[in-house]
Enzyme design. Structure first.
Site, short mmCIF file in Angstrom:
data_model
loop_
_atom_site.label_atom_id
_atom_site.label_comp_id
_atom_site.label_asym_id
_atom_site.label_seq_id
_atom_site.Cartn_x
_atom_site.Cartn_y
_atom_site.Cartn_z
N GLU A 287 13.29 13.41 105.36
CA GLU A 287 12.29 13.98 104.45
C GLU A 287 12.97 14.22 103.11
O GLU A 287 13.99 14.91 103.05
CB GLU A 287 11.73 15.28 105.04
CG GLU A 287 10.92 15.03 106.31
CD GLU A 287 9.90 13.92 106.14
OE1 GLU A 287 9.11 13.97 105.20
OE2 GLU A 287 9.91 12.97 106.95
N CYS A 322 10.02 21.19 97.40
CA CYS A 322 9.72 19.76 97.34
C CYS A 322 8.25 19.56 97.02
O CYS A 322 7.85 18.54 96.48
CB CYS A 322 10.08 19.09 98.66
SG CYS A 322 9.43 19.99 100.06
P1 NAP Z 1 20.81 17.36 99.16
O1 NAP Z 1 21.79 17.59 98.10
O2 NAP Z 1 20.41 15.97 99.47
O3 NAP Z 1 21.43 18.07 100.46
C1 NAP Z 1 20.72 18.14 101.68
C2 NAP Z 1 21.72 18.25 102.81
O4 NAP Z 1 22.47 17.04 102.88
C3 NAP Z 1 22.74 19.37 102.63
O5 NAP Z 1 23.00 19.95 103.89
C4 NAP Z 1 23.95 18.63 102.10
O6 NAP Z 1 25.16 19.28 102.36
C5 NAP Z 1 23.85 17.34 102.89
N1 NAP Z 1 24.60 16.22 102.32
C6 NAP Z 1 25.03 16.03 101.06
N2 NAP Z 1 25.68 14.86 100.96
C7 NAP Z 1 25.66 14.28 102.18
C8 NAP Z 1 26.14 13.07 102.72
N3 NAP Z 1 26.78 12.18 101.98
N4 NAP Z 1 25.93 12.82 104.03
C9 NAP Z 1 25.27 13.70 104.81
N5 NAP Z 1 24.78 14.87 104.36
C10 NAP Z 1 24.97 15.16 103.06
O7 NAP Z 1 19.46 18.16 98.91
P2 NAP Z 1 19.30 19.69 98.55
O8 NAP Z 1 19.72 19.89 97.14
O9 NAP Z 1 19.92 20.55 99.60
O10 NAP Z 1 17.73 19.90 98.68
C11 NAP Z 1 16.83 19.59 97.68
C12 NAP Z 1 16.12 18.29 97.96
O11 NAP Z 1 15.46 18.38 99.22
C13 NAP Z 1 15.04 17.96 96.95
O12 NAP Z 1 15.11 16.60 96.64
C14 NAP Z 1 13.75 18.27 97.72
O13 NAP Z 1 12.62 17.58 97.25
C15 NAP Z 1 14.13 17.88 99.09
N6 NAP Z 1 13.27 18.51 100.09
C16 NAP Z 1 12.34 17.74 100.72
C17 NAP Z 1 11.50 18.30 101.67
C18 NAP Z 1 10.47 17.47 102.38
O14 NAP Z 1 9.90 17.95 103.35
N7 NAP Z 1 10.22 16.24 101.95
C19 NAP Z 1 11.62 19.65 101.96
C20 NAP Z 1 12.58 20.42 101.30
C21 NAP Z 1 13.41 19.82 100.36
P3 NAP Z 1 25.98 19.99 101.18
O15 NAP Z 1 25.15 21.16 100.78
O16 NAP Z 1 27.26 20.36 101.83
O17 NAP Z 1 26.14 18.99 100.07
#
Ligand code: NAP
Length: 517
Positions: A287, A322
């Site tokens: 997601e 999001c």
């Molecule tokens: P993110 O930077 O992509 O991080 C999400 C998760 O992925 C974190 O636990 C992060 O860990 C981990 N991660 C980072 N790099 C990784 C890698 N190379 N391999 C595996 N995991 C990795 O996103 P965010 O800033 O936490 O969240 C915001 C985003 O989430 C926005 O784009 C938002 O739209 C989206 N979102 C979507 C939904 C939906 O239902 N569609 C709901 C909520 C949020 P670290 O923190 O250690 O980097």
């Protein structure tokens, strides 16, 4: 049904002095524990590592809430192996037992409700209502998925044929990597993890590095509720270091991810590669981001309600949902008046430390602060700054709610996910034009249409290509089993969290046929 029917949790009314006092007390209690160190949990064992990182309060960046361990690729391996061993017994546990564990966890969360919310006020910068809604949603996920597991464990209907006894039932997948974001640090983490576990899988939970404290509390609650060692393994550390080994591990059977498009696509690509010793195609539930639009038609029911709906959708939790409205498309006949009213209401929003319960707290951290402020500078070149546009990270990561007018469809602030309190406003010639403009995106998560025109709403129902479409209301605030949530296109695999198809993503169907001789 052995449980009472599912019902969404009511929100806390902080207008009542006793509730406000309870929240202040909870914040003080969480603060009193600030600075403690928290281990990894693998097979129930508490493990510390040499390298640590801190979880801080984004409202007051010098305040350290907790010290956490940086996982390593070796510990990823240990965690996946522990989960693989635990799977052998957990998969044989009765679905009813697993459902009861979730329901017990829900009861514990109800008792600790304000403490959990207070943790998110301090760690995620949520104001009280946003934090309370997050905790309420987590409880909803536990209660709903507990009941859903009982439904999926029933014999599934088949067409009978003579001389055979046929059965179709669902079994779990195996070891899952659960990778949630920080923006619903309890609700989404709890929903993804609990769905995986109640269906009989075992997991390695890697929380966001911005919100590990609330994640730790979730794991503690699940342990107290009766989840055996090895079923939920808690592994903190930078996604950039532990993410790849976790996704690539040959014993990882599925990955449930919620976060940015960039990371989601990377996970999807890596998961498609076969690792040495791997015997399955990994399932990816991803997601991802959004660029969500509200359309204001020429004729609407209530001007004031629509203005409130837009401002709440755009700036609730600082625009870090999001589902947040980041594009407002207004019919040319209402453009000036409506935009002016949105600007006025936005100017009235108070920004401040989350614990003081303002309209808006800080953004999550320094990375978000730099990226959003950069987009604001880009916006100043691409549109007309109407309000906001300033930011200050001297104490915490504060950004004023910002509105840009006359934003063209080609602008970066029109097309790219900013994930902060920035709203792009654009003018449409007519309703068809507005719908075309709304669909001009790589994303397709949420959207909303304010209109009095039935035919326009019906057109939007068919052609507004988003996973969650709302009419005459805000585009945020999806409720479990009321608005199953998930998006199209680059917003992800449309897994519909909180919906009745969700648990199927963590299951596989087995068909058994016996010839009756
Ligand atoms: P993110 O930077 O992509 O991080 C999400 C998760 O992925 C974190 O636990 C992060 O860990 C981990 N991660 C980072 N790099 C990784 C890698 N190379 N391999 C595996 N995991 C990795 O996103 P965010 O800033 O936490 O969240 C915001 C985003 O989430 C926005 O784009 C938002 O739209 C989206 N979102 C979507 C939904 C939906 O239902 N569609 C709901 C909520 C949020 P670290 O923190 O250690 O980097």
């Amino acid at each position: 049904m052995p449980f009472t029917p599912f019902q969404n949790q009511a929100y806390t009314d902080f207008g009542k002095p006793e509730n406000a006092q309870a929240m202040r007390d909870a914040i003080a209690k969480v603060r009193a524990e600030a600075g403690k160190e928290y281990p990894l949990i693998i097979n129930g064992e508490r493990i510390t590592t040499n390298e640590k990182f801190q979880s801080i309060n984004p409202s007051k960046k010098d305040e350290v809430l907790g010290v956490f361990q940086k996982g390593t690729p070796e510990l990823v391996d240990k965690a996946v192996e522990a989960a693989a061993r635990a799977f052998e017994s957990w998969k044989r546990t009765r679905p009813e037992t697993r459902a009861v564990v979730l329901q017990r966890a829900a009861e514990i969360m109800k008792r600790r409700r304000h403490e959990l919310s207070a943790t998110m006020v301090l760690e995620a910068g949520k104001n009280w209502a946003e934090a309370d809604a997050d905790t309420a949603e987590a409880i909803d996920f536990l209660e709903f998925y507990a009941r859903e597991m009982l439904r999926y464990s029933q014999p599934q209907p088949l067409t009978a044929i003579p001389s055979e006894f046929n059965e179709y039932f669902y079994i779990p997948l195996g070891v899952g990597a659960i990778i949630p974001p920080w923006n619903f640090p309890l609700a989404i983490l709890c929903g993804m993890s609990s769905a995986a576990v109640v269906t009989g899988n075992t997991i390695v939970l890697k929380p966001s590095s911005d919100t590990p404290l609330i994640a730790y509390k979730y794991v503690e609650i699940m342990e107290e509720a009766g989840v055996p060692p090895g079923v939920i393994n808690f592994l903190t550390g930078p996604g950039s270091k532990v993410g790849d080994p976790l996704v690539l591990h040959p014993k990882t059977r599925f990955i449930a991810f919620t976060g940015s498009m960039e990371v989601g696509l990377r996970i999807n690509e890596l998961a498609a590669k076969k690792s040495e010793g791997q015997i399955w195609i990994k399932r990816v539930i991803a997601e991802m981001g959004g660029k969500d639009t509200i359309i204001i038609d020429e004729d609407i029911y209530s001007f004031d309600e629509a203005v409130s709906g837009v401002v709440t959708s755009a700036f609730g939790y600082q625009g870090q949902k999001c589902s947040a409205c980041s594009r407002l498309i207004i019919h040319q006949k209402l453009y000036e008046d409506f935009a002016e009213a949105v600007i006025e209401k936005t100017k009235a929003l108070k920004v401040g430390p989350a614990e003081e319960n303002p309209n808006m707290g800080p953004v999550i951290g320094s990375g978000a602060f730099s990226s959003i402020s950069e987009y604001i500078e880009i916006g100043k070149r691409e549109g007309k700054l109407a309000t906001g546009g300033t930011y200050d990270d001297s104490v915490g990561f504060f950004i004023q709610p910002t509105v840009f007018l006359d934003v063209p469809e080609t602008a970066r602030i029109y097309q790219e996910e900013i994930f902060g309190p920035v709203l792009a406003v654009s003018k449409a010639n007519d309703f068809d034009d507005a719908l075309r403009m709304a669909n001009n995106s790589i994303y397709g998560l949420t959207g909303s249409v304010y209109s009095r025109n039935r035919w326009h709403l019906e057109r939007a129902r068919e052609d507004f290509h988003v996973g969650n479409l709302y009419f005459n209301r805000k585009c945020t605030g999806a409720l479990v089993d009321v608005h199953p949530f998930g998006g199209f296109n680059m917003s992800g695999t449309d897994s519909k969290a909180g919906g009745r198809d969700y648990l199927l993503l963590f299951l596989q169907g087995k068909s058994v046929s016996e010839r009756l001789l």
